[in-house]
Each structure stands twice: as C-alpha cells, then as structure tokens.
Design a protein around this motif. Structure first.
Motif, PDB file in Angstrom:
ATOM      1  N   ALA A  58     -31.530  -1.085  10.413  1.00 12.74           N
ATOM      2  CA  ALA A  58     -31.849  -2.409   9.883  1.00 12.74           C
ATOM      3  C   ALA A  58     -31.482  -2.672   8.466  1.00 12.74           C
ATOM      4  O   ALA A  58     -30.929  -3.881   8.204  1.00 12.74           O
ATOM      5  N   HIS A  59     -31.662  -1.600   7.553  1.00 12.08           N
ATOM      6  CA  HIS A  59     -31.592  -1.791   6.269  1.00 12.08           C
ATOM      7  C   HIS A  59     -30.149  -2.090   5.963  1.00 12.08           C
ATOM      8  O   HIS A  59     -29.701  -2.658   5.000  1.00 12.08           O
TER       9      HIS A  59
ATOM     10  N   ASP B 131     -38.265  -7.666  -2.454  1.00  7.01           N
ATOM     11  CA  ASP B 131     -38.343  -7.291  -1.050  1.00  7.01           C
ATOM     12  C   ASP B 131     -38.892  -8.013  -0.174  1.00  7.01           C
ATOM     13  O   ASP B 131     -39.032  -7.789   0.983  1.00  7.01           O
ATOM     14  N   GLY B 132     -39.174  -9.260  -0.351  1.00  2.00           N
ATOM     15  CA  GLY B 132     -39.706 -10.376   0.415  1.00  2.00           C
ATOM     16  C   GLY B 132     -38.346 -10.275   1.527  1.00  2.00           C
ATOM     17  O   GLY B 132     -38.810 -10.826   2.711  1.00  2.00           O
ATOM     18  N   TYR B 133     -37.207 -10.346   1.128  1.00  2.67           N
ATOM     19  CA  TYR B 133     -36.111 -10.750   2.102  1.00  2.67           C
ATOM     20  C   TYR B 133     -36.175  -9.295   2.944  1.00  2.67           C
ATOM     21  O   TYR B 133     -35.900  -9.597   4.311  1.00  2.67           O
ATOM     22  N   THR B 134     -36.494  -8.114   2.537  1.00  3.08           N
ATOM     23  CA  THR B 134     -36.492  -6.906   3.663  1.00  3.08           C
ATOM     24  C   THR B 134     -37.485  -7.299   4.544  1.00  3.08           C
ATOM     25  O   THR B 134     -37.455  -7.225   5.782  1.00  3.08           O
ATOM     26  N   PHE B 135     -38.751  -7.600   3.989  1.00  3.18           N
ATOM     27  CA  PHE B 135     -40.072  -7.990   4.951  1.00  3.18           C
ATOM     28  C   PHE B 135     -39.647  -8.941   5.882  1.00  3.18           C
ATOM     29  O   PHE B 135     -39.797  -8.864   7.173  1.00  3.18           O
ATOM     30  N   GLY B 136     -39.249 -10.267   5.511  1.00  2.00           N
ATOM     31  CA  GLY B 136     -38.736 -11.180   6.433  1.00  2.00           C
ATOM     32  C   GLY B 136     -37.590 -10.954   7.499  1.00  2.00           C
ATOM     33  O   GLY B 136     -37.694 -11.215   8.607  1.00  2.00           O
ATOM     34  N   TRP B 137     -36.748 -10.082   7.086  1.00  5.57           N
ATOM     35  CA  TRP B 137     -35.659  -9.748   8.037  1.00  5.57           C
ATOM     36  C   TRP B 137     -36.367  -8.791   9.048  1.00  5.57           C
ATOM     37  O   TRP B 137     -36.091  -9.239  10.093  1.00  5.57           O
ATOM     38  N   ILE B 138     -37.173  -7.750   8.609  1.00  8.47           N
ATOM     39  CA  ILE B 138     -37.646  -6.889   9.810  1.00  8.47           C
ATOM     40  C   ILE B 138     -38.693  -7.537  10.533  1.00  8.47           C
ATOM     41  O   ILE B 138     -38.915  -7.382  11.726  1.00  8.47           O
TER      42      ILE B 138
ATOM     43  N   SER C 167     -38.594 -10.456  11.520  1.00  8.30           N
ATOM     44  CA  SER C 167     -37.852 -11.202  12.460  1.00  8.30           C
ATOM     45  C   SER C 167     -37.512 -10.680  13.859  1.00  8.30           C
ATOM     46  O   SER C 167     -37.260 -11.425  14.781  1.00  8.30           O
ATOM     47  N   TYR C 168     -37.500  -9.398  13.823  1.00  7.38           N
ATOM     48  CA  TYR C 168     -37.100  -8.544  15.018  1.00  7.38           C
ATOM     49  C   TYR C 168     -38.007  -9.236  16.227  1.00  7.38           C
ATOM     50  O   TYR C 168     -37.305  -9.430  17.389  1.00  7.38           O
ATOM     51  N   PRO C 169     -39.134  -9.317  16.382  1.00  8.31           N
ATOM     52  CA  PRO C 169     -39.945  -9.716  17.543  1.00  8.31           C
ATOM     53  C   PRO C 169     -39.492 -11.102  17.941  1.00  8.31           C
ATOM     54  O   PRO C 169     -39.451 -11.385  19.136  1.00  8.31           O
ATOM     55  N   ILE C 170     -39.474 -12.088  16.948  1.00 10.57           N
ATOM     56  CA  ILE C 170     -38.928 -13.342  17.271  1.00 10.57           C
ATOM     57  C   ILE C 170     -37.559 -13.519  17.981  1.00 10.57           C
ATOM     58  O   ILE C 170     -37.223 -14.033  18.984  1.00 10.57           O
ATOM     59  N   LYS C 171     -36.683 -12.810  17.233  1.00 11.92           N
ATOM     60  CA  LYS C 171     -35.241 -12.483  17.750  1.00 11.92           C
ATOM     61  C   LYS C 171     -35.299 -11.947  19.378  1.00 11.92           C
ATOM     62  O   LYS C 171     -34.621 -12.774  20.066  1.00 11.92           O
ATOM     63  N   ALA C 172     -36.163 -11.134  19.469  1.00 14.48           N
ATOM     64  CA  ALA C 172     -36.198 -10.403  20.828  1.00 14.48           C
ATOM     65  C   ALA C 172     -36.800 -11.404  21.896  1.00 14.48           C
ATOM     66  O   ALA C 172     -36.342 -11.521  22.953  1.00 14.48           O
ATOM     67  N   ALA C 173     -37.853 -12.127  21.446  1.00 11.71           N
ATOM     68  CA  ALA C 173     -38.607 -13.055  22.358  1.00 11.71           C
ATOM     69  C   ALA C 173     -37.500 -14.505  22.591  1.00 11.71           C
ATOM     70  O   ALA C 173     -37.396 -14.804  23.731  1.00 11.71           O
ATOM     71  N   LEU C 174     -36.823 -14.652  21.464  1.00 11.65           N
ATOM     72  CA  LEU C 174     -35.822 -15.798  21.829  1.00 11.65           C
ATOM     73  C   LEU C 174     -34.733 -15.325  22.891  1.00 11.65           C
ATOM     74  O   LEU C 174     -34.406 -15.946  23.732  1.00 11.65           O
TER      75      LEU C 174
END
Length: 146
Positions: free
Chosen positions: A32-33, A48-55, A57-64
């Motif tokens: 992921a990193h 590190d807000g970019y890192t937090f936002g990226w990680i 996002s995995y649940p919404i990506k999986a749901a979509l």
C-alpha cells in the motif's frame, strides 16, 4: 505535519510527542505504501493526511468494486455489499471482513511513531503491531459512546 518540526514547537514535540497510528507513516514498508509513493511520482505530500486518505479509501474501493460486480451501483446496491465485504489493505492493515462479529474483526494493533526531522514526513516508527490488554479486552458488541 512535518512543518511543525520547523516551528518553535519542534523541541517540545521531539522531546514529548508520541504518535499512535493505525499504520506506518508515508515511508512504510507495505505494498500500500509503495502504491502511495508511486502515485506521487517521487514527490512528497504536504503531510501524512495523504497516507491516511489513501488507506481509508480501501473499504470504499472494495465496496464500489463489489457493487459493480453485483450489477447494482445504486445507493441500495452499495449498501447491500457491505455485510461480508472483504477488504485487502495491501499490508497497511490486516485484511478485514465487514459485518459479522465486531469483536472478531476489530483491528486492535497500532504503530507507535515519534517526531524525526530526518523522516520524509517528520515521524519515524519505533514499534509496529503494538497491542495491549486494553485493546485486546475491549468489547465491540455495541457502538462506542461516552
């Protein structure tokens, strides 16, 4: 925010601040990193807000993706795929299945970081996969409330 290490607060932060996070900071060693860094073509994000936002996002990506696979990308279709949804965080967090028994699926580990002006975004890991008796014993059978 690495900018704080260039501020008058820097000595106090370096002496007293400890950051507890669910995953490693920007320079973490997971697929992921690696994907996060690749998305920036060698540039650093502001914090590190970019890192937090990226990680996160995995649940919404999986749901979509699951909704698309089901053929129903409506709000109801998206909601219908959440129970039992399997999310692969590419190593940033343990894989998780949503729904079911929260006590079995709760992530109970953390990463401990300290300020470091030499780290890419101002923090470095001092311990990974930390857990303790409070997290291990917490009962997730009802919503959190104070």
């Amino acid at each position: 925010n690495p900018a704080l290490l260039g501020s008058p607060a820097s000595p106090a932060l370096q002496a007293l601040y400890v950051q507890v996070a669910p995953w490693e900071p920007f320079d973490g060693d997971t697929p992921a990193h690696e994907a996060i860094r690749a998305s920036l073509n060698g540039a650093l994000p502001v914090n590190d807000g970019y890192t937090f936002g990226w990680i996160w996002s995995y649940p919404i990506k999986a749901a979509l993706e699951a909704a698309v696979e089901s053929g129903d990308v409506t709000r109801a279709g998206l909601r219908a795929v959440v129970d039992g949804l399997e999310v692969d965080y590419e190593g940033a967090l343990p894989p998780r299945t949503f729904g079911g028994d929260s006590n079995e699926t709760a992530v109970r580990v953390a990463t401990i970081n300290v300020p470091d002006p030499n780290a890419p975004l101002g923090v470095r890991v001092i311990a990974k996969d930390v857990t303790g008796p409070t997290a291990d014993a917490h009962d997730y059978s009802s919503p959190c409330a104070f």
